[in-house]
Design a protein around this motif. Structure first.
Motif, short mmCIF file in Angstrom:
data_model
loop_
_atom_site.label_atom_id
_atom_site.label_comp_id
_atom_site.label_asym_id
_atom_site.label_seq_id
_atom_site.Cartn_x
_atom_site.Cartn_y
_atom_site.Cartn_z
N PHE A 1 36.74 7.43 10.03
CA PHE A 1 35.47 6.41 10.41
C PHE A 1 34.08 7.27 9.98
O PHE A 1 33.10 6.75 10.84
CB PHE A 1 35.72 5.94 11.88
CG PHE A 1 36.50 4.98 11.81
CD1 PHE A 1 36.57 3.74 11.22
CD2 PHE A 1 37.98 5.20 12.54
CE1 PHE A 1 37.67 2.78 11.47
CE2 PHE A 1 39.11 4.17 12.56
CZ PHE A 1 38.83 2.98 11.93
N LEU A 2 34.36 8.35 9.60
CA LEU A 2 32.98 9.19 9.48
C LEU A 2 31.64 8.36 8.82
O LEU A 2 30.64 8.41 9.33
CB LEU A 2 33.26 10.51 8.56
CG LEU A 2 32.07 11.47 8.53
CD1 LEU A 2 31.57 11.79 10.06
CD2 LEU A 2 32.51 12.60 7.75
N PRO A 3 31.95 7.54 7.67
CA PRO A 3 30.75 6.86 7.08
C PRO A 3 30.30 5.88 8.00
O PRO A 3 29.20 5.57 8.02
CB PRO A 3 31.47 6.03 5.79
CG PRO A 3 32.63 6.99 5.41
CD PRO A 3 33.31 7.61 6.72
N MET A 4 31.04 5.09 8.74
CA MET A 4 30.36 4.00 9.55
C MET A 4 29.73 4.81 10.83
O MET A 4 28.77 4.31 11.26
CB MET A 4 31.77 3.44 10.17
CG MET A 4 31.47 2.34 11.04
SD MET A 4 32.53 1.02 11.17
CE MET A 4 34.02 1.94 12.23
N ILE A 5 30.33 5.92 11.19
CA ILE A 5 29.54 6.50 12.37
C ILE A 5 28.28 7.26 11.85
O ILE A 5 27.17 7.09 12.82
CB ILE A 5 30.43 7.66 12.91
CG1 ILE A 5 31.91 7.24 13.69
CG2 ILE A 5 29.77 8.46 14.05
CD1 ILE A 5 32.75 8.57 13.78
N VAL A 6 28.09 7.81 10.86
CA VAL A 6 27.00 8.35 10.22
C VAL A 6 25.94 7.09 10.17
O VAL A 6 24.84 7.25 10.42
CB VAL A 6 27.17 8.91 8.86
CG1 VAL A 6 25.70 9.36 8.26
CG2 VAL A 6 27.90 10.40 9.23
N ASN A 7 26.22 6.08 9.61
CA ASN A 7 25.51 4.87 9.27
C ASN A 7 25.12 4.16 10.46
O ASN A 7 23.93 3.86 10.66
CB ASN A 7 26.37 3.75 8.39
CG ASN A 7 25.25 2.72 7.82
OD1 ASN A 7 24.26 2.90 7.60
ND2 ASN A 7 25.81 1.70 7.61
N THR A 8 25.99 3.93 11.46
CA THR A 8 25.37 3.48 12.92
C THR A 8 24.32 4.60 13.70
O THR A 8 23.24 3.89 14.13
CB THR A 8 26.62 3.71 13.91
OG1 THR A 8 27.62 2.58 12.98
CG2 THR A 8 26.20 2.78 14.86
N ILE A 9 24.77 5.72 13.55
CA ILE A 9 23.80 6.88 13.93
C ILE A 9 22.22 6.64 13.51
O ILE A 9 21.31 6.67 14.09
CB ILE A 9 24.07 8.21 13.89
CG1 ILE A 9 25.39 8.32 15.12
CG2 ILE A 9 23.15 9.25 14.53
CD1 ILE A 9 26.12 9.89 14.89
N LEU A 10 22.28 6.66 11.89
CA LEU A 10 20.98 6.55 11.20
C LEU A 10 20.41 5.32 11.59
O LEU A 10 19.12 5.20 11.58
CB LEU A 10 21.36 6.77 9.63
CG LEU A 10 21.69 8.34 9.28
CD1 LEU A 10 22.27 8.22 7.86
CD2 LEU A 10 20.82 9.17 9.70
#
Length: 98
Positions: free
Chosen positions: A77-86
């Motif tokens: 889920f790394l892409p979704m986590i990075v997008n949410t944080i940004l």
């Protein structure tokens, strides 16, 4: 279909279409290879612990398995986590749809 959800956006002019294509291919491979490696490593640890016959080693193998599963889920889920944080930080451009 699920892999399509985690792909990088094709309409990103910053990185270029060729680089986005390479990222999508690499991410597709990672999405398949990580769970396979995870299962193999957990099975090997469990077999070693069970054949040793020590209850302490079985508990250690279970602890390692749980840690590996958590790390595998985070990678998945790394892409979704990075997008949410940004997005929470107010940075919506430059992520190219990660």
């Amino acid at each position: 279909m699920l892999i399509e959800f985690f792909k990088f956006s094709d309409n990103c002019d910053v990185l270029g279409t060729e680089f986005i294509s390479i990222l999508n291919d690499a991410w597709g491979i990672i999405m398949v290879v990580v769970p396979i490696i995870l299962v193999v490593m957990i099975i090997l640890d469990m077999v070693k612990a069970i054949t040793a016959g020590d209850n302490k080693e079985v508990k250690e193998a279970q602890k390692k398995a749980i840690t590996r599963i958590i790390i595998g889920v985070c990678i998945y889920f790394l892409p979704m986590i990075v997008n949410t944080i940004l997005h929470l930080a107010g940075i919506s451009s430059g992520t190219c749809g990660i």
